[in-house]
Design a protein around this motif. Structure first.
Motif, PDB file in Angstrom:
ATOM      1  N   LEU A  45       0.833  -1.208   0.000  1.00 56.45           N
ATOM      2  CA  LEU A  45       0.000   0.000   0.000  1.00 56.45           C
ATOM      3  C   LEU A  45       0.864   1.253   0.000  1.00 56.45           C
ATOM      4  CD1 LEU A  45      -2.805  -1.029   2.538  1.00 56.45           C
ATOM      5  CD2 LEU A  45      -3.013  -0.823   0.050  1.00 56.45           C
ATOM      6  N   LEU A  46       1.985   1.201   0.712  1.00 58.64           N
ATOM      7  CA  LEU A  46       2.906   2.342   0.734  1.00 58.64           C
ATOM      8  C   LEU A  46       3.414   2.654  -0.666  1.00 58.64           C
ATOM      9  CD1 LEU A  46       4.738   4.396   2.215  1.00 58.64           C
ATOM     10  CD2 LEU A  46       6.366   2.531   2.567  1.00 58.64           C
ATOM     11  N   ALA A  48       2.058   1.666  -3.414  1.00 51.89           N
ATOM     12  CA  ALA A  48       0.923   1.930  -4.300  1.00 51.89           C
ATOM     13  C   ALA A  48       0.659   3.429  -4.403  1.00 51.89           C
ATOM     14  CB  ALA A  48      -0.321   1.199  -3.793  1.00 51.89           C
ATOM     15  N   GLY A  49       0.869   4.147  -3.288  1.00 47.15           N
ATOM     16  CA  GLY A  49       0.699   5.602  -3.334  1.00 47.15           C
ATOM     17  C   GLY A  49       1.645   6.254  -4.321  1.00 47.15           C
ATOM     18  N   LEU A  50       2.887   5.780  -4.357  1.00 45.70           N
ATOM     19  CA  LEU A  50       3.856   6.310  -5.324  1.00 45.70           C
ATOM     20  C   LEU A  50       3.475   5.950  -6.750  1.00 45.70           C
ATOM     21  CD1 LEU A  50       7.212   5.604  -3.444  1.00 45.70           C
ATOM     22  CD2 LEU A  50       6.248   7.847  -3.987  1.00 45.70           C
ATOM     23  N   ILE A  52       0.476   5.541  -7.872  1.00 47.86           N
ATOM     24  CA  ILE A  52      -0.653   6.402  -8.242  1.00 47.86           C
ATOM     25  C   ILE A  52      -0.144   7.788  -8.637  1.00 47.86           C
ATOM     26  CG2 ILE A  52      -2.701   7.580  -7.367  1.00 47.86           C
ATOM     27  CD1 ILE A  52      -3.238   5.060  -5.674  1.00 47.86           C
ATOM     28  N   CYS A  53       0.792   8.330  -7.840  1.00 52.77           N
ATOM     29  CA  CYS A  53       1.391   9.627  -8.196  1.00 52.77           C
ATOM     30  C   CYS A  53       2.050   9.562  -9.567  1.00 52.77           C
ATOM     31  CB  CYS A  53       2.419  10.031  -7.146  1.00 52.77           C
ATOM     32  SG  CYS A  53       1.710  10.551  -5.580  1.00 52.77           S
TER      33      CYS A  53
END
Length: 222
Positions: A45-46, A48-50, A52-53
């Motif tokens: 999940l950590l 995944a944020g990158l 998405i960015c």
């Protein structure tokens, strides 16, 4: 009689200590594996944020991101990919040998994994050093004259955030595996009933490998 004597003289297989809040070793091992899976999920999940960015800014600045991607050293990135994938193989072999109680082989496989991890970080250092020299740096520190397109500084912001975070995970994985290697060498701790530590360390290392398998095409190829 000889058979009984030789069996009596053979070293006992290592058995882990059972914590008082677990009913059996099997329950304890399953709890450890479940905990690791939950932890790995949070790590995914950590990253995944990158990802998405990356997707959002690539959509907003497609030309700048394509040009910035082409400025990376594809050869070094490919070598690092091969090194990391191979290190996953040696980490898996360490688990195999731990299950059979071959502690020296466990130590050898982990040592090879650590050597490849060091190689990965050394190559990444040379990549970083080159970027600092030419100015392909994050945000307002960007001064590279070769790509003057809106969005290029943001590409290298994402690049450094993603690869530095991944590099931190590489170092953490090395510490965990090094501790397992020391235990294998000094105490001969691992055997058919006690290999969970090596297994969990290998699972974490596979996550490090998996994340890079996503980062490599996104940053170097797309």
């Amino acid at each position: 009689m000889q058979s009984s004597a030789s069996t009596a003289g053979a070293p006992a297989a290592p058995v882990p200590r059972l914590a008082m809040h677990f009913a059996s070793l099997e329950v304890q091992d399953n709890a450890a594996r479940l905990g690791m899976w939950l932890f790995l999920t949070t790590e995914i999940l950590l990253f995944a944020g990158l990802f998405i960015c990356y997707g959002v800014y690539r959509f907003l600045f497609p030309e700048a991101w394509a040009a910035s991607s082409r400025s990376l050293d594809l050869t070094l990135g490919t070598v690092n990919t091969v090194v990391l994938i191979t290190s996953s193989l040696t980490a898996a072999l360490a688990v195999h040998y731990a299950k059979t109680g071959k502690n020296k082989a466990v130590a050898v496989q982990i040592f090879l994994t650590l050597l490849m991890a060091i190689g990965f970080l050394v190559i990444k250092y040379f990549e970083y050093h080159h970027k600092f020299e030419i100015g392909t740096l994050p945000g307002r520190y960007y001064f590279y004259e070769g790509i003057q397109l809106p969005g290029a500084p943001m590409y290298f912001t994402v690049y450094f955030c993603a690869t530095a975070l991944h590099g931190l995970h590489v170092v953490i994985g090395m510490v965990v595996l090094a501790f397992a290697m020391v235990r294998a060498l000094r105490k001969g701790d691992f055997g058919p009933n006690n290999y969970t530590m090596v297994e969990l360390g290998s699972m974490y290392w596979h996550l490090v490998d998996l994340v890079w398998i996503f980062l490599f095409p996104l940053l170097y190829l797309v």
